[in-house]
Design a protein around this motif. Structure first.
Motif, mmCIF file in Angstrom:
data_model
loop_
_atom_site.group_PDB
_atom_site.id
_atom_site.type_symbol
_atom_site.label_atom_id
_atom_site.label_comp_id
_atom_site.label_asym_id
_atom_site.label_seq_id
_atom_site.Cartn_x
_atom_site.Cartn_y
_atom_site.Cartn_z
ATOM 1 N N PHE A 199 0.829 -1.202 0.000
ATOM 2 C CA PHE A 199 0.000 0.000 0.000
ATOM 3 C C PHE A 199 0.867 1.257 0.000
ATOM 4 O O PHE A 199 0.571 2.214 -0.702
ATOM 5 C CB PHE A 199 -0.952 -0.008 1.204
ATOM 6 N N GLU A 200 1.944 1.246 0.777
ATOM 7 C CA GLU A 200 2.821 2.417 0.846
ATOM 8 C C GLU A 200 3.456 2.729 -0.510
ATOM 9 O O GLU A 200 3.726 3.877 -0.811
ATOM 10 C CB GLU A 200 3.925 2.206 1.892
ATOM 11 N N ASN A 201 3.689 1.700 -1.329
ATOM 12 C CA ASN A 201 4.338 1.894 -2.623
ATOM 13 C C ASN A 201 3.381 2.314 -3.739
ATOM 14 O O ASN A 201 3.824 2.636 -4.835
ATOM 15 C CB ASN A 201 5.093 0.627 -3.031
ATOM 16 N N LEU A 202 2.084 2.302 -3.457
ATOM 17 C CA LEU A 202 1.121 2.741 -4.463
ATOM 18 C C LEU A 202 1.152 4.261 -4.584
ATOM 19 O O LEU A 202 1.407 4.968 -3.608
ATOM 20 C CB LEU A 202 -0.302 2.312 -4.067
ATOM 21 N N LYS A 203 0.867 4.752 -5.778
ATOM 22 C CA LYS A 203 0.710 6.190 -5.962
ATOM 23 C C LYS A 203 -0.681 6.548 -5.442
ATOM 24 O O LYS A 203 -1.683 5.992 -5.896
ATOM 25 C CB LYS A 203 0.852 6.552 -7.435
ATOM 26 N N LYS A 204 -0.717 7.470 -4.444
ATOM 27 C CA LYS A 204 -1.969 7.866 -3.811
ATOM 28 C C LYS A 204 -2.099 9.383 -3.838
ATOM 29 O O LYS A 204 -1.102 10.083 -3.873
ATOM 30 C CB LYS A 204 -2.015 7.367 -2.353
ATOM 31 N N PRO A 205 -3.338 9.886 -3.781
ATOM 32 C CA PRO A 205 -3.521 11.342 -3.747
ATOM 33 C C PRO A 205 -3.023 11.924 -2.422
ATOM 34 O O PRO A 205 -2.939 11.217 -1.413
ATOM 35 C CB PRO A 205 -5.035 11.527 -3.898
ATOM 36 N N SER A 206 -2.722 13.203 -2.430
ATOM 37 C CA SER A 206 -2.177 13.866 -1.236
ATOM 38 C C SER A 206 -3.141 13.831 -0.059
ATOM 39 O O SER A 206 -2.719 13.884 1.092
ATOM 40 C CB SER A 206 -1.837 15.316 -1.579
ATOM 41 N N TRP A 207 -4.426 13.710 -0.319
ATOM 42 C CA TRP A 207 -5.431 13.725 0.739
ATOM 43 C C TRP A 207 -5.713 12.329 1.311
ATOM 44 O O TRP A 207 -6.616 12.181 2.139
ATOM 45 C CB TRP A 207 -6.718 14.390 0.249
ATOM 46 N N CYS A 208 -4.950 11.344 0.923
ATOM 47 C CA CYS A 208 -5.133 9.981 1.455
ATOM 48 C C CYS A 208 -4.890 9.998 2.973
ATOM 49 O O CYS A 208 -3.840 10.460 3.418
ATOM 50 C CB CYS A 208 -4.159 9.014 0.778
ATOM 51 N N PRO A 209 -5.860 9.498 3.757
ATOM 52 C CA PRO A 209 -5.648 9.474 5.214
ATOM 53 C C PRO A 209 -4.459 8.593 5.598
ATOM 54 O O PRO A 209 -4.091 7.668 4.874
ATOM 55 C CB PRO A 209 -6.939 8.865 5.760
ATOM 56 N N SER A 210 -3.883 8.877 6.743
ATOM 57 C CA SER A 210 -2.804 8.060 7.291
ATOM 58 C C SER A 210 -3.310 6.640 7.531
ATOM 59 O O SER A 210 -4.474 6.445 7.886
ATOM 60 C CB SER A 210 -2.341 8.689 8.616
ATOM 61 N N ARG A 211 -2.419 5.673 7.382
ATOM 62 C CA ARG A 211 -2.799 4.272 7.641
ATOM 63 C C ARG A 211 -3.340 4.088 9.056
ATOM 64 O O ARG A 211 -4.181 3.247 9.290
ATOM 65 C CB ARG A 211 -1.597 3.344 7.434
ATOM 66 N N ARG A 212 -2.847 4.862 9.997
ATOM 67 C CA ARG A 212 -3.298 4.739 11.384
ATOM 68 C C ARG A 212 -4.741 5.211 11.568
ATOM 69 O O ARG A 212 -5.389 4.861 12.534
ATOM 70 C CB ARG A 212 -2.365 5.516 12.310
ATOM 71 N N MET A 213 -5.225 6.000 10.638
ATOM 72 C CA MET A 213 -6.590 6.530 10.714
ATOM 73 C C MET A 213 -7.638 5.466 10.384
ATOM 74 O O MET A 213 -8.751 5.491 10.930
ATOM 75 C CB MET A 213 -6.695 7.703 9.737
ATOM 76 N N PHE A 214 -7.304 4.523 9.533
ATOM 77 C CA PHE A 214 -8.291 3.552 9.052
ATOM 78 C C PHE A 214 -8.880 2.678 10.165
ATOM 79 O O PHE A 214 -10.105 2.550 10.244
ATOM 80 C CB PHE A 214 -7.702 2.706 7.908
ATOM 81 N N PRO A 215 -8.075 2.056 11.036
ATOM 82 C CA PRO A 215 -8.693 1.230 12.074
ATOM 83 C C PRO A 215 -9.552 2.036 13.055
ATOM 84 O O PRO A 215 -10.588 1.545 13.508
ATOM 85 C CB PRO A 215 -7.521 0.572 12.798
ATOM 86 N N VAL A 216 -9.156 3.262 13.333
ATOM 87 C CA VAL A 216 -9.955 4.112 14.225
ATOM 88 C C VAL A 216 -11.297 4.429 13.573
ATOM 89 O O VAL A 216 -12.359 4.267 14.184
ATOM 90 C CB VAL A 216 -9.189 5.418 14.566
ATOM 91 N N ALA A 217 -11.236 4.860 12.315
ATOM 92 C CA ALA A 217 -12.461 5.205 11.585
ATOM 93 C C ALA A 217 -13.387 3.998 11.485
ATOM 94 O O ALA A 217 -14.581 4.103 11.777
ATOM 95 C CB ALA A 217 -12.114 5.738 10.195
ATOM 96 N N TRP A 218 -12.839 2.839 11.094
ATOM 97 C CA TRP A 218 -13.701 1.663 10.920
ATOM 98 C C TRP A 218 -14.284 1.169 12.233
ATOM 99 O O TRP A 218 -15.410 0.678 12.257
ATOM 100 C CB TRP A 218 -12.958 0.550 10.164
ATOM 101 N N THR A 219 -13.566 1.319 13.323
ATOM 102 C CA THR A 219 -14.122 0.921 14.625
ATOM 103 C C THR A 219 -15.362 1.759 14.941
ATOM 104 O O THR A 219 -16.407 1.225 15.326
ATOM 105 C CB THR A 219 -13.064 1.062 15.741
#
Length: 166
Positions: A33-53
């Motif tokens: 995932f880190e090696n994919l080209k992503k837009p500048s507004w992509c949330p931090s990886r740490r944000m995803f588990p918090v958001a999904w919880t």
């Protein structure tokens, strides 16, 4: 007196698939995932588990409210809870498609179908329990961001699509 068991069960249910998706894909996913080209507004990886919880908890509790208002698993519950179950299945399928299979085409189709089912769920729930429908709004907002992110990653990483080579 046993309604709390149903409340907890419905509230926890969405977390089951989310946890399994994370658990299965947890080792290989971060580097890829880190090696994919992503837009500048992509949330931090740490944000995803918090958001999904938070989102899974709200969605699960909302499903309990709808189930309860419809008197349990009645014929009236078939469409509203069927839509919910179908969108939840597509929600759970996205991480294995995206991270497990690394199939951006399938992940994109999945999330676009998920969007339609999630909107359908909200519309069907609105007539039954407005609080339950409102509890889905943060989920729909996050899904909109996740859909845009999936589209950007799909578009900007053509080498990741099946049939394409480096």
């Amino acid at each position: 007196g046993r309604m709390w068991v149903y409340t907890v069960g419905f509230t926890v249910l969405p977390h089951v698939g989310g946890f399994l998706g994370w658990f299965i894909n947890r080792k290989e996913s971060p580097a890829w995932f880190e090696n994919l080209k992503k837009p500048s507004w992509c949330p931090s990886r740490r944000m995803f588990p918090v958001a999904w919880t938070v989102l899974y908890t709200g969605m699960g509790y909302a499903s309990y409210l709808v189930w309860s208002d419809l008197g349990g698993c009645s014929s009236k519950a078939l469409v509203p809870l069927g839509l919910y179950g179908a969108q939840l299945a597509l929600n759970w399928a996205w991480p294995p498609f995206f991270f497990g299979a690394r199939n951006l085409n399938l992940a994109l189709v999945d999330i676009l179908c998920l969007d339609g089912l999630a909107i359908g769920t909200l519309c069907s729930w609105y007539r039954i329990n407005k609080v339950a429908a409102l509890l889905l709004l943060p989920y729909l907002g996050w899904l909109a961001m996740a859909t845009c992110l999936t589209i950007h990653i799909w578009r900007d990483n053509p080498q990741q699509k099946p049939g394409k080579s480096d």
